[in-house]
Scaffold this motif. Structure first.
Motif, PDB file in Angstrom:
ATOM      1  N   ALA A   1     -27.253  21.481  41.393  1.00 17.45           N
ATOM      2  CA  ALA A   1     -26.328  20.403  41.717  1.00 17.45           C
ATOM      3  C   ALA A   1     -25.978  19.631  40.456  1.00 17.45           C
ATOM      4  CB  ALA A   1     -26.961  19.467  42.749  1.00 17.45           C
ATOM      5  N   GLY A   2     -24.711  19.232  40.367  1.00 21.61           N
ATOM      6  CA  GLY A   2     -24.264  18.490  39.199  1.00 21.61           C
ATOM      7  C   GLY A   2     -23.886  19.382  38.034  1.00 21.61           C
TER       8      GLY A   2
ATOM      9  N   SER B   1     -26.777  14.160  31.259  1.00 21.71           N
ATOM     10  CA  SER B   1     -26.141  14.337  32.567  1.00 21.71           C
ATOM     11  C   SER B   1     -27.181  14.583  33.651  1.00 21.71           C
ATOM     12  CB  SER B   1     -25.144  15.501  32.513  1.00 21.71           C
ATOM     13  OG  SER B   1     -24.122  15.243  31.573  1.00 21.71           O
ATOM     14  N   VAL B   2     -28.252  15.329  33.320  1.00 19.87           N
ATOM     15  CA  VAL B   2     -29.319  15.574  34.294  1.00 19.87           C
ATOM     16  C   VAL B   2     -29.980  14.257  34.693  1.00 19.87           C
ATOM     17  CG1 VAL B   2     -31.541  16.713  34.657  1.00 19.87           C
ATOM     18  CG2 VAL B   2     -29.720  17.900  33.433  1.00 19.87           C
TER      19      VAL B   2
ATOM     20  N   GLU C   1     -27.653  12.176  36.817  1.00 19.79           N
ATOM     21  CA  GLU C   1     -27.572  12.790  38.139  1.00 19.79           C
ATOM     22  C   GLU C   1     -28.797  12.441  38.978  1.00 19.79           C
ATOM     23  OE1 GLU C   1     -26.110  15.027  41.308  1.00 19.79           O
ATOM     24  OE2 GLU C   1     -25.109  14.414  39.464  1.00 19.79           O
ATOM     25  N   GLN C   2     -29.960  12.428  38.347  1.00 23.31           N
ATOM     26  CA  GLN C   2     -31.170  12.092  39.082  1.00 23.31           C
ATOM     27  C   GLN C   2     -31.156  10.629  39.514  1.00 23.31           C
ATOM     28  OE1 GLN C   2     -34.745  13.606  37.536  1.00 23.31           O
ATOM     29  NE2 GLN C   2     -36.074  12.333  38.770  1.00 23.31           N
TER      30      GLN C   2
ATOM     31  N   ARG D   1     -28.979  10.269  42.533  1.00 28.84           N
ATOM     32  CA  ARG D   1     -29.578  10.895  43.710  1.00 28.84           C
ATOM     33  C   ARG D   1     -30.717  10.050  44.265  1.00 28.84           C
ATOM     34  NH1 ARG D   1     -30.770  17.133  42.710  1.00 28.84           N
ATOM     35  NH2 ARG D   1     -31.373  16.914  44.886  1.00 28.84           N
TER      36      ARG D   1
ATOM     37  N   ARG E   1     -18.075  10.411  41.032  1.00 29.96           N
ATOM     38  CA  ARG E   1     -18.255  11.136  39.775  1.00 29.96           C
ATOM     39  C   ARG E   1     -16.902  11.601  39.257  1.00 29.96           C
ATOM     40  NH1 ARG E   1     -22.155  12.630  43.348  1.00 29.96           N
ATOM     41  NH2 ARG E   1     -24.350  12.467  42.714  1.00 29.96           N
TER      42      ARG E   1
ATOM     43  N   ASP F   1     -18.391  11.189  33.137  1.00 31.44           N
ATOM     44  CA  ASP F   1     -19.069  12.071  32.189  1.00 31.44           C
ATOM     45  C   ASP F   1     -18.112  12.501  31.085  1.00 31.44           C
ATOM     46  OD1 ASP F   1     -21.151  13.413  31.099  1.00 31.44           O
ATOM     47  OD2 ASP F   1     -21.323  14.948  32.651  1.00 31.44           O
TER      48      ASP F   1
END
Length: 410
Positions: free
Chosen positions: A165-166, A211-212, A215-216, A219, A229, A280
């Motif tokens: 995801a992402g 980005s990870v 994203e976390q 979430r 996004r 992003d």
């Protein structure tokens, strides 16, 4: 040229008027030749990071450069020589004036035994904690999560292997997203911004997990907090940015993209709802486009938080002075620390469970340099070699074989 022109040229060049007159005389005689630039030194991203770790102390930066020169590793930082302190001061002042951001702040540590502040309660309400001193958090593979929910694994096919995801690519089956201390720092920084409905800039070198981490964070937000996004396109114009924002916010793109007034009103109305807008690759945005974001964020009734993310985004934002002054939080994502490397890799993929710690540390020092994306690619090649010959051990020879596939630009 008049005497006034010569005087101005001498002041700009930092020489005497007599020298300028001599240059003019030589030019009339045709004695003009190219001369190398004297002040050609520049600070690489690695040296800029060392300066940030030193708290902006130029003398400490030079001491570390001299130590690196003695050990023969100075070129790994992108420098061939150690300049003088005045030269370093001049280069740093020049880069800061050009918009380069020096981030010296560090995530706050755990505050055990302290009465929770309103800020801490706000983060707790959002379900966010700093995690600076806590254990590493591992997210289970997509196949395990789908099986637990009684759903088919959408990533089982060849087209979906390693894609999460992402848009995060893990390159190898069975890999898991790992929340490192760097990710925990982003959680704290962005969580504070979301709680305050402010503006945040997350930056760092490519491949470090910006980005990870973002994203976390989103979430972890409760389901009642909407997250929008948007990805900045390559060399976008204002219509392209409006289209990206409208698409992220669920607005009709075709009807609003080329209508500045209605599009601005629709975007301002959508951002009046509390939520998080994540942009992003923000380094692609020019100052006028960033100023457009600032106008949307300054609109009366705007209740959304804005998160700008990307490698070099801090330099892009710094060039837009009006937006820069409104950024609540600047957060630089650093490299994996050697002390946490083996534990992180073991959690990332089981193939590293029996690896030699000395070999892993050597490869990180010589090739990966704490870049998680590079380690993900090495893991992919190690996994493939083990699949071809399950009896092979993850030793120095196998890791070197995997690193050879990375080429000159890992």
């Amino acid at each position: 040229m008049s005497t006034l022109h010569v005087r101005i040229a001498a002041e700009l060049a930092g020489v005497s008027e007599r020298t300028v007159w001599r240059w003019l005389a030589e030019g009339r005689r045709g004695q003009v030749e190219a001369r190398p630039r004297r002040d050609g030194f520049s600070l690489s991203d690695a040296l800029w990071e060392v300066l940030a770790q030193a708290g902006g102390n130029v003398a400490e930066l030079r001491r570390r450069m001299l130590a690196a020169q003695e050990h023969g590793v100075l070129e790994e930082w992108g420098a061939r020589c150690v300049p003088s302190i005045p030269t370093l001061h001049r280069v740093i002042k020049r880069d800061l004036g050009a918009g380069r951001v020096l981030e010296v702040a560090r995530p706050a540590g755990a505050r055990a035994g302290v009465e929770p502040s309103p800020y801490d309660r706000a983060l707790a309400e959002l379900g966010l904690t700093d995690g600076a001193g806590g254990p590493l958090v591992v997210e289970e593979p997509a196949s395990d999560r789908s099986a637990a929910q009684g759903q088919p694994d959408a990533a089982a096919g060849a087209a979906g292997v390693g894609v999460r995801a992402g848009g995060v690519r893990l390159y190898v089956p069975g890999a898991r997203l790992v929340s490192t201390r760097q990710v925990a720092g982003v959680v704290e920084a962005v969580g504070h911004t979301v709680a305050a409905r402010g503006m945040c800039c997350v930056f760092g070198d490519p491949g470090l997990g910006k980005s990870v981490a973002v994203e976390q964070v989103v979430r972890l937000l409760p389901g009642r907090v909407p997250v929008w996004r948007a990805v900045a396109g390559v060399a976008p114009g204002l219509p392209q940015l409006r289209a990206s924002l409208c698409e992220a916010l669920g607005l009709p793109v075709g009807a609003l993209t080329h209508r500045a007034g209605p599009a601005g009103q629709a975007l301002a109305g959508a951002l009046a709802q509390p939520g998080v807008l994540v942009v992003d690759d923000a380094q692609r945005l020019t100052p006028p486009l960033l100023d457009y974001l600032r106008q949307l964020w300054d609109a009366p009734g705007c209740a959304a938080a804005l998160v700008l993310c990307g490698a070099g985004s801090e330099r892009a934002v710094a060039r837009a002075s009006a937006l820069r002054s409104r950024v609540l939080t600047w957060h630089q994502v650093g490299r994996l620390e050697p002390s946490q490397l083996l534990q992180t890799l073991s959690l990332f993929h089981p193939v590293w469970a029996q690896a030699d710690p000395d070999e892993v540390a050597r490869v990180d020092e010589q090739r990966a340099h704490g870049n998680f994306r590079t380690w993900a690619k090495i893991t992919s090649h190690v996994y493939a070699a083990r699949e071809r010959d399950p009896a092979r051990q993850v030793d120095g020879e196998l890791i070197e074989e995997a690193c050879a596939r990375l080429g000159p630009y890992p």
